[in-house]
Motif scaffolding. Sequence first.
Motif, short mmCIF file in Angstrom:
data_model
loop_
_atom_site.label_atom_id
_atom_site.label_comp_id
_atom_site.label_asym_id
_atom_site.label_seq_id
_atom_site.Cartn_x
_atom_site.Cartn_y
_atom_site.Cartn_z
N ALA A 1 4.66 10.33 -18.92
CA ALA A 1 4.40 9.04 -19.56
C ALA A 1 2.96 8.91 -19.98
N ARG A 2 2.75 8.28 -21.12
CA ARG A 2 1.38 8.09 -21.62
C ARG A 2 0.70 6.94 -20.88
N TYR A 3 1.36 5.83 -20.74
CA TYR A 3 0.76 4.68 -20.04
C TYR A 3 1.36 4.61 -18.63
N ALA A 4 1.08 5.68 -17.88
CA ALA A 4 1.75 5.85 -16.59
C ALA A 4 1.39 4.75 -15.60
N VAL A 5 0.16 4.26 -15.62
CA VAL A 5 -0.23 3.23 -14.64
C VAL A 5 0.54 1.93 -14.91
N VAL A 6 0.65 1.59 -16.19
CA VAL A 6 1.39 0.36 -16.55
C VAL A 6 2.85 0.52 -16.12
N ILE A 7 3.41 1.67 -16.44
CA ILE A 7 4.80 1.91 -16.06
C ILE A 7 4.93 1.91 -14.53
N GLY A 8 3.90 2.41 -13.86
CA GLY A 8 3.90 2.42 -12.39
C GLY A 8 4.04 1.02 -11.83
N PHE A 9 3.30 0.08 -12.41
CA PHE A 9 3.39 -1.31 -11.96
C PHE A 9 4.80 -1.87 -12.21
N ALA A 10 5.36 -1.49 -13.36
CA ALA A 10 6.74 -1.94 -13.66
C ALA A 10 7.71 -1.37 -12.63
N ILE A 11 7.47 -0.12 -12.26
CA ILE A 11 8.35 0.52 -11.26
C ILE A 11 8.27 -0.22 -9.93
N PHE A 12 7.08 -0.72 -9.61
CA PHE A 12 6.91 -1.47 -8.37
C PHE A 12 7.90 -2.64 -8.31
N LEU B 1 0.80 -1.23 0.00
CA LEU B 1 0.00 0.00 0.00
C LEU B 1 0.83 1.28 0.00
N VAL B 2 1.97 1.25 0.64
CA VAL B 2 2.78 2.48 0.68
C VAL B 2 3.23 2.85 -0.74
N PHE B 3 3.14 1.89 -1.65
CA PHE B 3 3.44 2.14 -3.06
C PHE B 3 2.16 2.44 -3.84
N PHE B 4 1.14 1.58 -3.67
CA PHE B 4 -0.02 1.66 -4.57
C PHE B 4 -0.98 2.80 -4.24
N VAL B 5 -1.10 3.18 -2.99
CA VAL B 5 -1.98 4.32 -2.67
C VAL B 5 -1.42 5.61 -3.28
N PRO B 6 -0.12 5.92 -3.11
CA PRO B 6 0.41 7.09 -3.82
C PRO B 6 0.33 6.96 -5.34
N LEU B 7 0.45 5.72 -5.84
CA LEU B 7 0.31 5.53 -7.30
C LEU B 7 -1.07 5.97 -7.76
N ALA B 8 -2.10 5.53 -7.01
CA ALA B 8 -3.48 5.88 -7.38
C ALA B 8 -3.72 7.39 -7.29
N LEU B 9 -3.01 8.05 -6.39
CA LEU B 9 -3.25 9.47 -6.17
C LEU B 9 -2.34 10.37 -7.00
N GLY B 10 -1.07 9.99 -7.06
CA GLY B 10 -0.07 10.90 -7.65
C GLY B 10 -0.08 10.94 -9.16
N ILE B 11 -0.40 9.81 -9.75
CA ILE B 11 -0.26 9.70 -11.21
C ILE B 11 -1.27 10.60 -11.94
N GLY B 12 -2.39 10.87 -11.29
CA GLY B 12 -3.43 11.65 -11.98
C GLY B 12 -3.46 13.12 -11.59
N LEU B 13 -2.45 13.60 -10.91
CA LEU B 13 -2.50 14.99 -10.44
C LEU B 13 -2.79 15.96 -11.57
N LEU C 1 7.31 10.81 -7.18
CA LEU C 1 7.71 9.98 -8.32
C LEU C 1 6.56 9.84 -9.32
N PHE C 2 5.35 9.60 -8.79
CA PHE C 2 4.23 9.37 -9.69
C PHE C 2 3.67 10.67 -10.26
N ALA C 3 3.85 11.77 -9.56
CA ALA C 3 3.45 13.07 -10.13
C ALA C 3 4.27 13.33 -11.39
N LEU C 4 5.57 13.05 -11.31
CA LEU C 4 6.45 13.24 -12.48
C LEU C 4 6.10 12.23 -13.57
#
Lengths: 306, 265
Positions: free
Chosen positions: B183-194, B80-92, B175-178
């Motif tokens: 990135a266009r497919y930021a969520v997919v890349i986010g999972f890769a970053i995990f 969660l310390v990764f995925f909750v910020p992912l859900a919030l930061g990527i769409g800023l 990290l996810f704000a940037l």
Amino acid sequence: MATIQVQSVSHWYGEVIGLSNASFDVEPGVTGLLGPNGAGKSTLMRILTGQMRQSRGGVRILGESVWGNPDLFRRIGYCPELDSMYTELTGRQFLRLMLRLCGVRGMEADRKASDVLARVGLDPDLRKPIGAYSKGMRQRAKLAQALMLEAEVLLLDEPLNGMDPVGRKDTVDLIASLGQQGHTVLISSHILHEVEQMTAKIVLLHHGRVLAQGNVHEIRDHIEDQARSVLLRCVEPQRLAAQLLQSGEVTGVRFTRDPNALVVETASADAFFQRVTALGFSDGIEITEVQPLDDDLQSVFQYLVG
Amino acid sequence: MNLSGARPRGPDVLAAATLEWSLYWRRRVRLATVLAAAPVLVAFLIALLKNLDLPGFDPILVRGVDALTLLFRWIYFLGLVFFVPLALGIGLVSREVEGKTLPLLLVRPLSRGSLLLGKFLGASAISGALLCGSYAVSSLVLLGADGFDGVGELLPNLPAYVFSLCLGSLAYCALFALLGLVARYAVVIGFAIFLVDSFIAFLPGLIRNLSVRYHLVSVAPDAALPGIFQALSVPSGVEAFFSLSIGTLLLLAVAMTLFANRNYV
């Protein structure tokens, strides 16, 4: 001094040109920015509101450069074209948050929000979220956020879209009054008659170029020299056609599938309409409808670009 | 390059943070809340199982405080310390672009830097509140099931746990704000970053310093999985704190500069 100065502005989207060497000035009062879809109105509006930077040229509002100058936006109100808002919020909540971003907080934000909502004809105490508003109500809420700071310059991108006739009239009256009060209002539209109700000053855009600017009547006079098509509906279209062809104003006539209608081409619209009026009364032809077929702005542009 | 448009101002940042915070709690779909609620449900399930006293039930879960430690390690710290910020930061920004509401924000008298920084702080605050709130509720449920017997064992670790969740929220949100900006497919890349973020923590040399998780382990060493992360020669807590803070600031500076200079059409 002009409030808005657009100087040789060009903008490209990759290899597609959005604006080509556009130059014009806008002074206090209402000015219509007219053009068909794809003319470059929204591109210009985005440049004027600092959403994007022009590829070439300069834009100044109130003597200041727009790009990267957020302080200038205390003096500018903008109503975007797109029908997108924070649908979860009520009108008042939305305005309070927008006011907060402008540094207005607490009771003052509440007062301003209520005042401006009432001004655009929305109930400030309405608890419905914006997502449940009609399109006309959303347009009013969008207009409210543009007016909330009582800015000197208002940039309104198609603000009448989707409004019902009553809302349209109220908004037209409101915009006209803002112009009379000394605000500089640049309103974009693709509907000529809407803008004519607010102002005679227009800037015509076409294919990213400024095609004409100035007083709308002067521009129309230019169009009067061009052929225009008019649909006439009457009981005896053949008899009417014969009468009209005897006059010098009519250059051609064609009959439609409708047995009670004909389309007339005229090169002299004023004289033609006078003649139609006279015929309708004197010869008992009973003309029931006169409808210019190319009175929309698109046709006007076609005339202007040849 | 327009740097003046990236420069933040305190009151403007606060206003933008308020906007992000207010909009989040009024939104209909809140993925981050759903994610944060998941371990609470797990906690309730464990508490229920304990009360049912089923035969053959794993004895490690008999004590609420032990269950809570496992919950923190496996769900909060690893996921969660990764995925909750992912859900919030990527769409800023992308959420505003997709919702076509960005023009409403860009025409306000605040710099784009203030807007992005404020939204980042708002998202980080939401992430921290969700994670800490979720952990607090899970603790109440699991410890309460034991009549709060294990509170004494939990308390010494609690500050480090809460600190790691908050620091992780900030670092990953930056990290996810940037990422959301570039990135266009930021969520997919986010999972890769995990996967990458967890993997490079084990690599030798300097590269593992790029892993957020590598530093977070130092902040909350008891949360690290015994025998796995603890085998790493992790930096001290103070070093990790400064590394993460500097990394977060750098990521934000890049994101703010990019945002300030981008055309939005």
